[in-house]
Design an enzyme around this catalytic site. Structure first.
Site, PDB file in Angstrom:
ATOM      1  N   THR A   1      29.220   6.290  -6.955  1.00 16.26           N
ATOM      2  CA  THR A   1      30.629   6.329  -6.566  1.00 16.26           C
ATOM      3  C   THR A   1      31.409   5.484  -7.567  1.00 16.26           C
ATOM      4  O   THR A   1      31.312   4.253  -7.556  1.00 16.26           O
ATOM      5  CB  THR A   1      30.809   5.780  -5.141  1.00 16.26           C
ATOM      6  OG1 THR A   1      29.976   6.513  -4.246  1.00 16.26           O
ATOM      7  CG2 THR A   1      32.258   5.907  -4.695  1.00 16.26           C
TER       8      THR A   1
ATOM      9  N   LYS B   1      34.372  12.052  -2.621  1.00 14.52           N
ATOM     10  CA  LYS B   1      33.545  10.945  -2.142  1.00 14.52           C
ATOM     11  C   LYS B   1      34.402   9.718  -1.839  1.00 14.52           C
ATOM     12  O   LYS B   1      34.220   9.047  -0.810  1.00 14.52           O
ATOM     13  CB  LYS B   1      32.479  10.599  -3.185  1.00 14.52           C
ATOM     14  CG  LYS B   1      31.613   9.392  -2.816  1.00 14.52           C
ATOM     15  CD  LYS B   1      30.825   9.634  -1.537  1.00 14.52           C
ATOM     16  CE  LYS B   1      30.157   8.365  -1.002  1.00 14.52           C
ATOM     17  NZ  LYS B   1      29.183   7.779  -1.899  1.00 14.52           N
TER      18      LYS B   1
ATOM     19  N   LYS C   1      35.039  -2.180  -2.543  1.00 15.11           N
ATOM     20  CA  LYS C   1      35.033  -1.513  -3.850  1.00 15.11           C
ATOM     21  C   LYS C   1      35.464  -0.065  -3.711  1.00 15.11           C
ATOM     22  O   LYS C   1      36.301   0.435  -4.484  1.00 15.11           O
ATOM     23  CB  LYS C   1      33.640  -1.608  -4.466  1.00 15.11           C
ATOM     24  CG  LYS C   1      33.511  -0.980  -5.858  1.00 15.11           C
ATOM     25  CD  LYS C   1      33.004   0.455  -5.837  1.00 15.11           C
ATOM     26  CE  LYS C   1      31.571   0.566  -5.377  1.00 15.11           C
ATOM     27  NZ  LYS C   1      31.068   1.971  -5.518  1.00 15.11           N
TER      28      LYS C   1
END
Length: 292
Positions: free
Chosen positions: A91, A167, A235
């Site tokens: 990711t 995602k 994050k």
């Protein structure tokens, strides 16, 4: 198929055995070589560049910095064998996706973005959902790998960013779901209805989905051991804001979640599972503390 695998943290280590079970030959590079050597049936590599001597390489690293160091700054792309397909399962930011796609074009290497939805337990059972984007022929070549590690591949066209934005947006939705459950249980508990009594109702009826059930279970039990660390969740939410800034899209609900994440990390909860956001909702509601 000969497969290189870069990064065997909890997710990668759960994925590799299913590749082996499907008959693929897997060689592994990891920053911590001991983690690679702990996987039976694999060949342990000395450098990430060696992984690119295979038919395909799957990269599962934690963040942009790790990908930049291991894939770009190491020079691994320069020595890749002809016909190698690089599958980026990490990711990462959309800006880095564009940079990687350009570097791969210049190196003559096929690049497929294929981040996954699922936790290590789902990966171990080959139940990941894979969102893939890139050259159609390249995706077709690595589809047997996706079939080995996942239950479904969702193809999203030729632009790798489409897979990564899916995602990022999906992980943002999980963070919002956790915040929703935290606030809802703060409300119910203020009237004496515990999270353990309330959450099984909604997670098995109007919100009967894996994410609600998994994180609702943690919240109901008051147990927030990782799991998916809050720092990694921050994050991913930050990636959503970076992506939104590029298109001038506003994310007001996510902004609240990000502030709560930052507050939780300031209070020493960054290593807990990101469902610990429910703890912050309890604190804001004046309901005390249920986490050790």
């Amino acid at each position: 198929m000969n497969v290189g695998f870069i990064g065997v943290g909890s997710m990668g280590a759960a994925m590799v055995p299913n590749l082996l079970k499907a008959g693929h030959r897997v060689s592994v590079w990891n920053r911590n070589a001991e983690a690679a050597r702990a996987l039976p049936g694999v060949t342990v590599l000395d450098t990430p560049a060696q992984a690119f001597q295979n038919d395909a390489v799957i990269t599962m690293l934690a963040d942009d910095a790790a990908v930049r160091s291991v894939i770009i700054e190491s020079g691994a792309l320069a020595s890749a064998r002809d016909g190698c397909v690089h599958v980026m399962a990490a990711t990462i930011s959309l800006a880095l996706v564009d940079e990687l796609a350009d570097l791969h074009r210049k190196a003559g290497i096929a690049y497929v973005a294929a981040p996954v939805f699922g936790v290590p337990a789902a990966a171990a059972k080959a139940q990941l959902n894979i969102v893939a984007a890139g050259d159609a022929a390249a995706i077709a070549r690595v589809q047997p790998l996706f079939d080995a590690i996942g239950q479904k591949t969702w193809q999203l066209g030729t632009d790798p960013k489409q897979a990564n934005v899916a995602k990022i947006a999906g992980n943002m939705m999980i963070a919002l779901a956790i915040e929703a459950m935290g606030e809802a249980t703060a409300l119910t508990e203020s009237y004496g209805l515990t999270a353990a009594e309330f959450l099984p109702i909604v997670t098995n009826s109007i919100f009967a989905s894996p994410s609600y059930q998994r994180y609702g279970g943690f919240i109901a039990a008051g147990s927030y051991e990782p799991g998916f660390k809050l720092t990694l969740g921050l994050k991913d939410v930050s990636l959503a804001f970076a992506a939104a800034e590029a298109t001038k899209t506003t994310l007001p609900a996510a902004a609240i979640v990000r502030e709560n994440m930052l507050s939780a990390i300031d209070q020493g909860l960054g290593a807990k599972d990101w469902s610990v956001l429910a703890k912050m909702a309890r604190r804001r509601g004046g309901l005390g503390d249920d986490v050790a």
